[in-house]
Design an enzyme around this catalytic site. Structure first.
Site, PDB file in Angstrom:
ATOM      1  N   THR A  94     117.166  28.647 -75.621  1.00 39.32           N
ATOM      2  CA  THR A  94     116.996  27.536 -74.506  1.00 39.32           C
ATOM      3  C   THR A  94     116.261  26.902 -74.620  1.00 39.32           C
ATOM      4  OG1 THR A  94     116.885  29.532 -72.906  1.00 39.32           O
ATOM      5  CG2 THR A  94     115.373  28.043 -71.970  1.00 39.32           C
ATOM      6  N   SER A 119     121.360  35.411 -78.262  1.00 40.12           N
ATOM      7  CA  SER A 119     122.123  36.411 -77.623  1.00 40.12           C
ATOM      8  C   SER A 119     123.465  36.699 -79.142  1.00 40.12           C
ATOM      9  CB  SER A 119     122.830  36.127 -76.810  1.00 40.12           C
ATOM     10  OG  SER A 119     122.126  36.408 -75.717  1.00 40.12           O
ATOM     11  N   ASP A 147     115.864  35.960 -76.490  1.00 40.00           N
ATOM     12  CA  ASP A 147     116.060  37.173 -75.974  1.00 40.00           C
ATOM     13  C   ASP A 147     116.584  37.946 -76.727  1.00 40.00           C
ATOM     14  OD1 ASP A 147     116.594  36.932 -73.164  1.00 40.00           O
ATOM     15  OD2 ASP A 147     118.705  36.051 -73.481  1.00 40.00           O
TER      16      ASP A 147
END
Length: 360
Positions: free
Chosen positions: A32, A77, A108
């Site tokens: 991110t 992910s 994550d």
């Protein structure tokens, strides 16, 4: 599952560092922190040169910083064990040329990656600091700049004697530095996204950066050893009231399974139903190593404390003490990848290797 090292160019970031400043290597995997919005208003990874333009503060730092960017940024992910091996090999390749390392990573799976690198980098004597962001750089109120700048400060911190302040893998997020094998993501909507489980933070960032030196691992006596093998034939089995024999057998009966993290209740308790005990015993006889980890975020597994856990040790289940599930699964991958005999494998799984458990 050895990996080949790609020929990645080093990019030098212009900074205000003097000749004696620490030399840091930043490894950009994606996440991110380095995402942008595409035409469909979806967040997608962007190349580092775009991130660099959005974060001009990097050029005001008093460190020599060079960058290695993955050829294709990865959404965390999609991270797989081969990515951990690549990161470990890249750090090993450049270990003697730099004083510390910063890994930009998606949130994550960052706790898994930090734990995996902790095991792969044996006798680590320099900082390897993971960080990322909840909001992409450039967004209003993004935490990306603060997290990255402080992670760099952590990686560049020296003791008065000259050696680096953090000779281990850490994860910096929001305002705390967490040991790599103790981190857990606990928030998806707040900036305080990570928690240090069963161990105090290694540093806190307020107006000043304050290290808890007594809680940081000592400098190793031996040189760095980079391991290049992990076993992927592992699984996680989380117990719940009403779990059926079909579910347990499906997990423990996976062809080629080598290890399983068994997430139990409380201090390591599990059902005493005959079918459940039989499933565990059959898996253990087939050579599956079962590591008992509590579902609770605090406390530890104490096999035998209650009747509902006394039988587990007799069936070959290994108590995981206060290890996190993230560290447990990566520890299984690492230890089983060493290819050792049963006695040594069991010994290492129950032993503290990288500060992941607190032995009484």
């Amino acid at each position: 599952m050895p990996v080949s090292l790609p020929d990645l160019p080093l990019l030098t970031l212009p900074t205000v560092a003097d000749a004696a400043a620490p030399r840091l290597l930043m490894l950009y995997t994606g996440g991110t922190v380095g995402m942008a919005v595409n035409k469909r208003r979806e967040l997608v990874p962007m190349p580092f040169h775009k991130l660099d333009r959005l974060m001009p503060e990097l050029h005001q730092l008093p460190y020599h910083i060079e960058l290695l960017a993955f050829p294709e940024p990865i959404d965390s992910s999609n991270v797989v064990p081969a990515d951990w091996l690549l990161l470990a090999q890249l750090i090993g390749q450049h270990y003697d040329s730099f004083d510390g390392f910063v890994v930009l990573h998606g949130t994550d799976t960052m706790a898994y990656s930090a734990a995996a690198l902790s095991f792969l980098l044996e006798n680590l004597g320099k900082p390897v600091v993971f960080t990322g962001a909840q909001l992409p750089v450039g967004r209003t109120r993004s935490d990306a700049t603060r997290n990255l700048l402080t992670a760099i400060e952590v990686a560049g911190a020296r003791h008065p004697g000259g050696h680096m302040r953090l000779p281990e893998v850490g994860l910096f997020f929001d305002d705390i530095l967490i040991r790599g094998t103790r981190a857990k993501k606990v928030e998806s909507q707040q900036f305080a996204a990570f928690k240090s489980e069963n161990y105090p933070p290694l540093a806190r960032a307020g107006i000043t950066l304050t290290f808890a030196d007594k809680d940081i691992r000592p400098l190793p006596a031996a040189r760095l050893r980079v391991h290049a093998q992990l076993t992927e034939n592992v699984a996680v089995l989380r117990l719940f009231p009403g779990i059926t024999a079909a579910v347990v057998e499906a997990v423990l009966g996976v062809p080629g399974l080598r290890g399983c993290v068994l997430e139990t209740y409380g201090s390591g308790n599990a059902p005493t139903a005959p079918w459940f005990l039989e499933c565990l015993e059959n898996a253990s006889r087939r050579g599956v190593y079962i590591l008992n980890v509590s579902q609770c975020q605090e406390g530890r597994v104490v096999q035998g404390h209650y009747e509902t856990s006394a039988h587990l040790g007799r069936l070959g289940v290994i108590g995981g003490d206060d290890i996190t599930s993230e560290a447990a699964i990566t520890k299984l991958m690492f230890v089983l990848g060493l290819g050792l005999g049963e006695a040594e494998t069991r010994r290492l799984l129950s032993q503290d290797l990288r500060g992941e458990i607190t032995l009484p």
